[in-house]
Design a protein around this motif. Structure first.
Motif, mmCIF file in Angstrom:
data_model
loop_
_atom_site.group_PDB
_atom_site.id
_atom_site.type_symbol
_atom_site.label_atom_id
_atom_site.label_comp_id
_atom_site.label_asym_id
_atom_site.label_seq_id
_atom_site.Cartn_x
_atom_site.Cartn_y
_atom_site.Cartn_z
ATOM 1 N N PHE A 126 6.549 -8.265 6.242
ATOM 2 C CA PHE A 126 5.233 -7.676 6.494
ATOM 3 C C PHE A 126 5.271 -6.729 7.694
ATOM 4 C CE2 PHE A 126 2.184 -8.748 9.929
ATOM 5 C CZ PHE A 126 1.152 -7.866 9.603
ATOM 6 N N ALA A 127 5.854 -7.204 8.785
ATOM 7 C CA ALA A 127 5.904 -6.400 10.010
ATOM 8 C C ALA A 127 6.732 -5.141 9.808
ATOM 9 C CB ALA A 127 6.464 -7.237 11.159
ATOM 10 N N ALA A 128 7.853 -5.267 9.107
ATOM 11 C CA ALA A 128 8.715 -4.105 8.888
ATOM 12 C C ALA A 128 8.019 -3.051 8.038
ATOM 13 C CB ALA A 128 10.014 -4.554 8.216
ATOM 14 N N LEU A 129 7.271 -3.481 7.037
ATOM 15 C CA LEU A 129 6.582 -2.536 6.154
ATOM 16 C C LEU A 129 5.492 -1.756 6.889
ATOM 17 C CD1 LEU A 129 6.310 -4.650 2.880
ATOM 18 C CD2 LEU A 129 7.661 -2.569 3.221
ATOM 19 N N LEU A 130 4.976 -2.315 7.985
ATOM 20 C CA LEU A 130 3.968 -1.596 8.761
ATOM 21 C C LEU A 130 4.534 -0.308 9.358
ATOM 22 C CD1 LEU A 130 2.111 -4.437 10.716
ATOM 23 C CD2 LEU A 130 1.302 -3.185 8.708
ATOM 24 N N PHE A 131 5.841 -0.268 9.564
ATOM 25 C CA PHE A 131 6.476 0.907 10.164
ATOM 26 C C PHE A 131 6.839 1.968 9.121
ATOM 27 C CE2 PHE A 131 6.938 -2.249 13.433
ATOM 28 C CZ PHE A 131 6.859 -1.538 14.616
ATOM 29 N N ALA A 132 6.627 1.643 7.857
ATOM 30 C CA ALA A 132 6.909 2.619 6.808
ATOM 31 C C ALA A 132 5.906 3.766 6.884
ATOM 32 C CB ALA A 132 6.847 1.948 5.438
ATOM 33 N N ARG A 133 6.325 4.923 6.445
ATOM 34 C CA ARG A 133 5.467 6.104 6.558
ATOM 35 C C ARG A 133 4.544 6.277 5.358
ATOM 36 N NH1 ARG A 133 7.107 9.327 10.700
ATOM 37 N NH2 ARG A 133 9.178 8.930 11.576
ATOM 38 N N THR A 134 4.801 5.600 4.272
ATOM 39 C CA THR A 134 4.004 5.796 3.064
ATOM 40 C C THR A 134 2.848 4.797 3.001
ATOM 41 O OG1 THR A 134 5.376 4.293 1.760
ATOM 42 C CG2 THR A 134 6.048 6.608 1.854
ATOM 43 N N PRO A 135 1.684 5.220 2.527
ATOM 44 C CA PRO A 135 0.545 4.307 2.376
ATOM 45 C C PRO A 135 0.843 3.137 1.447
ATOM 46 C CG PRO A 135 -0.168 6.593 2.200
ATOM 47 C CD PRO A 135 1.329 6.616 2.181
ATOM 48 N N GLY A 159 -3.773 -11.323 10.363
ATOM 49 C CA GLY A 159 -4.631 -10.299 9.769
ATOM 50 C C GLY A 159 -5.366 -9.494 10.825
ATOM 51 N N ALA A 160 -5.586 -10.100 11.993
ATOM 52 C CA ALA A 160 -6.244 -9.379 13.094
ATOM 53 C C ALA A 160 -5.430 -8.176 13.535
ATOM 54 C CB ALA A 160 -6.472 -10.321 14.275
ATOM 55 N N ALA A 161 -4.105 -8.241 13.354
ATOM 56 C CA ALA A 161 -3.240 -7.139 13.762
ATOM 57 C C ALA A 161 -3.335 -5.933 12.828
ATOM 58 C CB ALA A 161 -1.785 -7.614 13.829
ATOM 59 N N LEU A 162 -4.018 -6.087 11.706
ATOM 60 C CA LEU A 162 -4.171 -4.983 10.758
ATOM 61 C C LEU A 162 -5.327 -4.062 11.107
ATOM 62 C CD1 LEU A 162 -3.727 -6.973 7.417
ATOM 63 C CD2 LEU A 162 -2.041 -5.458 8.482
ATOM 64 N N VAL A 163 -6.201 -4.521 11.991
ATOM 65 C CA VAL A 163 -7.444 -3.790 12.260
ATOM 66 C C VAL A 163 -7.185 -2.594 13.169
ATOM 67 C CG1 VAL A 163 -9.763 -3.949 13.231
ATOM 68 C CG2 VAL A 163 -8.797 -5.886 11.978
ATOM 69 N N GLY A 164 -7.697 -1.444 12.762
ATOM 70 C CA GLY A 164 -7.624 -0.224 13.561
ATOM 71 C C GLY A 164 -9.012 0.337 13.800
ATOM 72 N N ARG A 168 -11.716 4.958 10.598
ATOM 73 C CA ARG A 168 -10.527 5.367 9.846
ATOM 74 C C ARG A 168 -10.478 4.633 8.501
ATOM 75 N NH1 ARG A 168 -6.912 8.494 12.515
ATOM 76 N NH2 ARG A 168 -7.169 8.596 14.797
ATOM 77 N N ARG A 169 -10.297 5.389 7.471
ATOM 78 C CA ARG A 169 -10.202 4.810 6.128
ATOM 79 C C ARG A 169 -9.010 3.863 6.041
ATOM 80 N NH1 ARG A 169 -7.498 6.146 1.398
ATOM 81 N NH2 ARG A 169 -8.572 5.530 -0.534
ATOM 82 N N SER A 170 -7.916 4.191 6.729
ATOM 83 C CA SER A 170 -6.704 3.372 6.656
ATOM 84 C C SER A 170 -6.955 1.943 7.138
ATOM 85 C CB SER A 170 -5.582 4.004 7.483
ATOM 86 O OG SER A 170 -5.983 4.168 8.838
ATOM 87 N N THR A 171 -7.857 1.796 8.117
ATOM 88 C CA THR A 171 -8.188 0.454 8.609
ATOM 89 C C THR A 171 -8.752 -0.402 7.498
ATOM 90 O OG1 THR A 171 -8.603 1.191 10.872
ATOM 91 C CG2 THR A 171 -9.675 -0.847 10.180
ATOM 92 N N ARG A 276 -9.720 -2.939 18.773
ATOM 93 C CA ARG A 276 -9.069 -1.892 17.986
ATOM 94 C C ARG A 276 -10.102 -1.099 17.180
ATOM 95 N NH1 ARG A 276 -6.385 -3.954 20.854
ATOM 96 N NH2 ARG A 276 -6.979 -2.058 21.947
ATOM 97 N N LEU A 277 -11.129 -1.788 16.701
ATOM 98 C CA LEU A 277 -12.198 -1.092 15.977
ATOM 99 C C LEU A 277 -12.876 -0.055 16.865
ATOM 100 C CD1 LEU A 277 -13.959 -3.983 14.000
ATOM 101 C CD2 LEU A 277 -12.876 -1.975 12.990
#
Length: 396
Positions: A126-135, A159-164, A168-171, A276-277
């Motif tokens: 999970f953590a490694a995939l966060l560094f990927a450049r593709t959505p 899951g709290a670490a996913l919040v931006g 932002r739509r990505s959040t 982060r929000l």
């Protein structure tokens, strides 16, 4: 050279288990649960998390063969993880692989004799995939986290670490995919295995007492170690939770402290998400640093601390060594390795010395050092998370 060291590191727990016939009780327990030979066995585990144990039960052989098959599956999982670390990025990937090999060698029998390896590696993916450049890859990260949550529950707080940023739509894509995947996996599990299996792990955890290895139990264990022989104020016994718990002066108070501290950890996760929000400064490094912080805090504040919990930290730390160039990550890796070694001395080396009243002062001293190491890991990871926030803010 790396793979030669890898073989040697994995030989350590294999030879240890075979030579001293230790640390196989949990594996045999998994077999009884997978085969249904013991009523209620493995009901404390989420069903998805027991799949490796159930898979191994399909292989031929008796109980001894099951133990060997289970350890072989753990070795295979470690090999795949090591291979990925080596090839994901040259240089830093090799450094991370050496860290993982060191962790396996230092952590003793537990790495190959517990189910915790599998959800821990899933969290690392999970953590490694966060560094990927593709959505698509980042959406896959949220799905993997949802699956890991259904394997062991504790990854859910990450899951709290996913919040931006709120705008932002990505959040909202990340949050939606995580929650949606969680609902889907839970629904499928409920339909296949029954709704009761979704709730039984939660009920089981809430009913547990103060385990002797937990951080909050350390003051009570220290006090008990100074007790006179025959002092009945403290008692250490094997509980229905399948772990050794301590009762006596201070135990109830420290259990309450653990409950409050766990609630505070959840509030820290929520506060991070809210910040982060508002600040709109999310980055994969922040997410990884805070994930490590949360995992360390979950271990530190829990009234239960089984030796295999240290495995939760290592795969995430390996991913940090791959993707993050900060010196603090190297410091964190050294702390995790030291804590793993101390955990091996806690269990199985000195474990029997802690099961009597008074427990051995030497054993309790090692336990206190190990638990201090966990606090040090939490503090270092927390500092990394805060500096990652500052670095992100300065770039905006």
């Amino acid at each position: 050279m790396l793979w030669l060291a890898w073989v040697f590191a994995h030989a350590i727990p294999l030879v240890w288990i075979d030579r001293f016939d230790t640390s196989t009780g949990d594996i045999k327990y998994y077999r009884s649960g997978a085969l249904g030979t013991a009523e209620g066995a493995m009901t404390e585990y989420p069903v998805l998390g027991t799949l490796p144990a159930r898979l191994v039960a399909l292989f031929p052989g008796d109980e001894d063969a099951y133990v060997r098959w289970f350890m072989a599956l753990c070795v295979l999982t470690s090999a795949l993880f090591t291979g990925w670390l080596v090839h994901v990025e040259r240089g830093r990937g090799l450094r991370a692989a050496w860290f993982w090999v060191g962790f396996v060698g230092l952590s003793g029998p537990i790495i190959l004799s517990r189910l915790d390896l599998f959800p821990s590696v899933a969290v690392a993916v999970f953590a490694a995939l966060l560094f990927a450049r593709t959505p698509v890859a980042r959406r896959a990260a949220t799905v993997v986290l949802a699956v890991a949550t259904m394997m062991k529950l504790w990854p859910g707080v990450l899951g709290a670490a996913l919040v931006g940023g709120a705008r932002r739509r990505s959040t909202w894509v990340r949050v939606f995919w995580f929650l949606g995947s969680l609902v889907v996996v839970a629904a499928v599990t409920g339909m296949v295995a029954g709704v009761d299996v979704l709730l039984s792990p939660l009920d089981y955890q809430s009913d547990r007492g103060l385990q002797i290895e937990s951080l909050v139990a350390t003051p009570v264990m220290v006090a008990a170690s100074f007790a006179a022989v025959g002092d009945l104020r403290w008692s250490i016994s094997y509980a229905a939770s399948k772990s050794f718990e301590i009762t006596g002066p201070g135990a109830a108070t420290m259990t309450t402290v653990a409950t409050v501290a766990t609630v505070v950890t959840v509030l820290v996760a929520l506060s991070w998400a809210v910040c982060r929000l508002v600040r709109d400064d999310w980055s994969p490094e922040q997410a990884l640093a805070f994930s490590l912080t949360l995992v360390a805090l979950l271990i530190a504040t829990n009234k239960v601390f089984s030796p295999q919990y240290i495995t939760w930290l290592a795969p995430l730390t390996a991913v940090a060594l791959v993707f993050c160039r900060r010196r603090i990550v190297t410091v964190l890796a050294v702390e995790v390795l030291a804590t793993a070694l101390l955990t091996t001395f806690v269990y199985p080396v000195y474990y029997d010395w802690m099961l009597t009243v008074p427990p051995s002062p030497v054993a309790v001293g090692v336990l206190a050092l190990r638990n201090l190491g966990v606090l040090l890991v939490a503090g270092t990871a927390g500092w990394w998370a805060l500096t990652a926030v500052r670095a992100g803010s300065s770039r905006q």
